[in-house]
Design a protein around this motif. Sequence first.
Motif, PDB file in Angstrom:
ATOM      1  N   GLU A  90      69.206  63.918  25.290  1.00 27.92           N
ATOM      2  CA  GLU A  90      68.123  64.814  24.907  1.00 27.92           C
ATOM      3  C   GLU A  90      68.345  65.088  23.429  1.00 27.92           C
ATOM      4  O   GLU A  90      69.420  65.554  23.032  1.00 27.92           O
ATOM      5  N   ILE A  92      67.459  67.184  20.367  1.00 28.53           N
ATOM      6  CA  ILE A  92      66.868  68.495  20.092  1.00 28.53           C
ATOM      7  C   ILE A  92      66.826  68.708  18.582  1.00 28.53           C
ATOM      8  O   ILE A  92      67.815  68.435  17.892  1.00 28.53           O
ATOM      9  N   ARG A  94      65.994  71.715  15.775  1.00 33.65           N
ATOM     10  CA  ARG A  94      65.791  73.164  15.657  1.00 33.65           C
ATOM     11  C   ARG A  94      65.471  73.543  14.219  1.00 33.65           C
ATOM     12  O   ARG A  94      66.191  73.127  13.299  1.00 33.65           O
ATOM     13  N   ALA A  98      67.244  79.780  18.394  1.00 35.77           N
ATOM     14  CA  ALA A  98      66.681  80.304  19.644  1.00 35.77           C
ATOM     15  C   ALA A  98      67.495  79.720  20.792  1.00 35.77           C
ATOM     16  O   ALA A  98      68.348  78.839  20.584  1.00 35.77           O
ATOM     17  N   GLY A  99      67.238  80.228  21.979  1.00 39.26           N
ATOM     18  CA  GLY A  99      67.784  79.649  23.205  1.00 39.26           C
ATOM     19  C   GLY A  99      69.282  79.447  23.171  1.00 39.26           C
ATOM     20  O   GLY A  99      70.053  80.328  22.774  1.00 39.26           O
ATOM     21  N   ASP A 175      61.670  74.922  17.913  1.00 33.81           N
ATOM     22  CA  ASP A 175      62.527  73.783  18.242  1.00 33.81           C
ATOM     23  C   ASP A 175      61.806  72.896  19.250  1.00 33.81           C
ATOM     24  O   ASP A 175      60.745  73.255  19.751  1.00 33.81           O
ATOM     25  N   LYS A 177      62.506  69.196  22.065  1.00 32.03           N
ATOM     26  CA  LYS A 177      63.388  68.148  22.593  1.00 32.03           C
ATOM     27  C   LYS A 177      62.568  66.883  22.757  1.00 32.03           C
ATOM     28  O   LYS A 177      61.427  66.943  23.230  1.00 32.03           O
ATOM     29  N   ASP A 200      56.350  72.289  27.480  1.00 31.31           N
ATOM     30  CA  ASP A 200      57.540  72.295  28.345  1.00 31.31           C
ATOM     31  C   ASP A 200      58.794  71.975  27.539  1.00 31.31           C
ATOM     32  O   ASP A 200      59.895  72.351  27.924  1.00 31.31           O
ATOM     33  N   CYS A 202      59.060  72.215  23.989  1.00 29.98           N
ATOM     34  CA  CYS A 202      59.085  72.778  22.627  1.00 29.98           C
ATOM     35  C   CYS A 202      59.192  74.299  22.730  1.00 29.98           C
ATOM     36  O   CYS A 202      58.866  74.866  23.762  1.00 29.98           O
ATOM     37  N   ARG A 219      60.496  80.604  31.892  1.00 30.95           N
ATOM     38  CA  ARG A 219      61.949  80.835  31.999  1.00 30.95           C
ATOM     39  C   ARG A 219      62.266  82.328  32.010  1.00 30.95           C
ATOM     40  O   ARG A 219      63.118  82.789  32.735  1.00 30.95           O
TER      41      ARG A 219
HETATM   42  P1  TMP Z   1      67.779  75.176  24.466  1.00 34.72           P
HETATM   43  O1  TMP Z   1      67.733  76.227  23.400  1.00 34.72           O
HETATM   44  O2  TMP Z   1      67.691  75.749  25.843  1.00 34.72           O
HETATM   45  O3  TMP Z   1      68.935  74.251  24.293  1.00 34.72           O
HETATM   46  O4  TMP Z   1      66.456  74.296  24.293  1.00 34.72           O
HETATM   47  C1  TMP Z   1      66.178  73.611  23.091  1.00 34.72           C
HETATM   48  C2  TMP Z   1      64.812  72.941  23.194  1.00 34.72           C
HETATM   49  O5  TMP Z   1      64.835  71.922  24.177  1.00 34.72           O
HETATM   50  C3  TMP Z   1      63.680  73.877  23.619  1.00 34.72           C
HETATM   51  O6  TMP Z   1      62.537  73.534  22.852  1.00 34.72           O
HETATM   52  C4  TMP Z   1      63.443  73.583  25.048  1.00 34.72           C
HETATM   53  C5  TMP Z   1      63.849  72.148  25.183  1.00 34.72           C
HETATM   54  N1  TMP Z   1      64.464  71.841  26.466  1.00 34.72           N
HETATM   55  C6  TMP Z   1      63.948  70.844  27.244  1.00 34.72           C
HETATM   56  O7  TMP Z   1      62.943  70.223  26.902  1.00 34.72           O
HETATM   57  N2  TMP Z   1      64.554  70.555  28.424  1.00 34.72           N
HETATM   58  C7  TMP Z   1      65.660  71.214  28.856  1.00 34.72           C
HETATM   59  O8  TMP Z   1      66.172  70.905  29.938  1.00 34.72           O
HETATM   60  C8  TMP Z   1      66.198  72.253  28.037  1.00 34.72           C
HETATM   61  C9  TMP Z   1      67.421  73.018  28.467  1.00 34.72           C
HETATM   62  C10 TMP Z   1      65.570  72.528  26.842  1.00 34.72           C
END
Ligand code: TMP
Length: 251
Positions: A90, A92, A94, A98-99, A175, A177, A200, A202, A219
């Motif tokens: 994955e 990502i 940023r 966040a998150g 951010d 993914k 889903d 972003c 979430r």
């Molecule tokens: P996070 O802050 O939870 O690591 O997420 C970073 C980005 O990735 C956020 O835009 C949501 C996305 N994401 C997914 O698409 N799938 C996932 O399983 C998770 C955990 C995050």
Amino acid sequence: MARRKKIYEGKAKILYEGPEPGTIVQYFKDDATAFNAEKKDVIEGKGVLNNRLSEFFMTGLNQIGVPTHFIRRLNMREQLVRNCEIIPLEVIVRNYAAGSMSKRLGIAEGTQLPRPIVEYCYKDDSLGDPLVTEEHIAAFGWAGQQDMDDILSLALRVNDFLSGVMLAVGIRLVDFKIEIGRIYDGDFQRLVVADEISPDSCRLWDIETGQKLDKDVFRRDLGNLTDAYSEVARRLGVMPKSAVAKPTLIN
Ligand code: TMP
């Protein structure tokens, strides 16, 4: 017509064998999951919105020369894509903390990062998609050095494109993914943006109010998810009005 062969069913999509060799039909479900499917629900209309939104972003990327797996949308819930071998990462990007990054590093959500930061997680649900470094990726052979250079460049181009498109409609791209696929053309292999790009995957915040317009609404139980995604679609001019109109209560 013969029943299509199901190739794979994930949390939010089903993949079917496509009509021609090398193609796949990607079906968007209404299922929403979070925290590695600990939290689940069916959100009516989410699949239709994500199919349209992913079409919109992937088409835009193709138009500016960023290769994607997307061929064309087939109907409300399905799109035709190139079959590719998904790299088990994955990716990502940023722009603001966040998150999981905020949790991990203790940086307040919404803090602007000094520059876009790219992170990699190993795609494995049984492990909860753990964060990995380029050392792990190289040592375990998930991607080679050339792949990593290409992945970084794709990720940053997607970031520039998406940030701009969102900014134009008053949305901050916090951010996102993406997933990357390998396509083999004879002896050549090339990398393309695959899977989906949608709210889903972003974090999207209204620039004025900070309102969340992405899956964090689900979430974190912040309200109605389809209302949030419909707002993104409406601002981007993606959905025909009738498809995003809320049901009107009579009396
Ligand atoms: P996070 O802050 O939870 O690591 O997420 C970073 C980005 O990735 C956020 O835009 C949501 C996305 N994401 C997914 O698409 N799938 C996932 O399983 C998770 C955990 C995050």
